[in-house]
Design an enzyme around this catalytic site. Sequence first.
Site, short mmCIF file in Angstrom:
data_model
loop_
_atom_site.label_atom_id
_atom_site.label_comp_id
_atom_site.label_asym_id
_atom_site.label_seq_id
_atom_site.Cartn_x
_atom_site.Cartn_y
_atom_site.Cartn_z
N ASP A 67 27.71 42.49 50.59
CA ASP A 67 27.34 41.16 51.06
C ASP A 67 26.72 41.15 52.46
O ASP A 67 26.77 42.16 53.17
CB ASP A 67 28.57 40.22 51.04
CG ASP A 67 29.86 40.94 51.42
OD1 ASP A 67 29.79 41.91 52.19
OD2 ASP A 67 30.93 40.53 50.93
N ASN A 136 42.51 35.00 49.95
CA ASN A 136 42.46 34.14 48.75
C ASN A 136 42.09 34.94 47.50
O ASN A 136 41.82 34.37 46.45
CB ASN A 136 41.46 33.00 48.96
CG ASN A 136 40.06 33.50 49.23
OD1 ASN A 136 39.79 34.70 49.16
ND2 ASN A 136 39.14 32.59 49.54
N HIS A 138 39.44 36.95 47.24
CA HIS A 138 38.01 37.23 47.03
C HIS A 138 37.71 38.72 47.14
O HIS A 138 38.38 39.45 47.87
CB HIS A 138 37.11 36.38 47.95
CG HIS A 138 37.07 36.77 49.39
ND1 HIS A 138 36.93 35.85 50.41
CD2 HIS A 138 37.14 37.97 50.02
CE1 HIS A 138 36.91 36.47 51.57
NE2 HIS A 138 37.04 37.75 51.37
N GLU A 143 34.26 33.93 46.02
CA GLU A 143 35.40 33.09 46.34
C GLU A 143 36.05 32.55 45.06
O GLU A 143 35.42 32.54 44.00
CB GLU A 143 34.94 31.91 47.21
CG GLU A 143 34.30 32.31 48.55
CD GLU A 143 35.32 32.72 49.61
OE1 GLU A 143 36.35 33.34 49.28
OE2 GLU A 143 35.06 32.44 50.79
#
Length: 235
Positions: A67, A136, A138, A143
């Site tokens: 990313d 979370n 990810h 996400e």
Amino acid sequence: MKLIKVKNKKELGERAGAIVAEAVKAMPYIVLGLPTGSSPMPVYEDLILRYQKGDIDFSRVSTINLDEYIGLPATHTQSYHYYMDETFFSHVNTDPARTHLPDGAAEDPEAECKKYDELIDKLGGVDLQLLGIGYNGHIGFNEPSDSFSKRTSVVRLTEDTVKANSRFFDDAAGVPEYAISMGIRDIMLARKIILVAGEEKKDIVDIAVNGDITPRVPASALQLHRDATVILIQG
Ligand code: F6R
């Protein structure tokens, strides 16, 4: 999914580094999928040591990062381009022509995603994918969502992720809210996956490894992978 518990960052780096080194030795033209952030730092440190000892040659290796922030040019000190150069590439003999990250400063981010997918296809996909994990769940910047992402896309980072990422920025207001991220499909198509996580991630790792397989916890998809190993620090 295999879970290996280690005592500290050094051991995490050594365990993951050994797997990467063995893979590179077996396959000099390997395609490595790479993450940024604090979790993989010990792995990069270990790989640099192995390179300095002459135990590993990166000259034919291709790398493809997960990313990049949208809006940050490669020269920005918080861009993932900058991180990769500072943390890894400038210390080893990777060939700049074979190291790849999405261009966060691309005029047309959607076109950049398409270009990145074409690149992934041209490279024949990822052989060995190294991952971190968000609080979370990810992986990359995929996400929690209603469905698993497929290919590279523009993602809006959750408030929690923006907050977590702000620790690296002098000015919290300057933390990008959007990123380009490789999709879950291409991560899952990697032939081998290693996820590294510090002790602070033990709760989410437990959910990802033992909980339901759901796009609400993107890393839970790894339960469906044939060869995924999680290396977790548990002191
Ligand atoms: C970054 C990436 C993210 C991070 C995750 C954990 O390239 O893909 O999924 O791995 O946000 O970040 P750290 O390791 O900084 O806690």
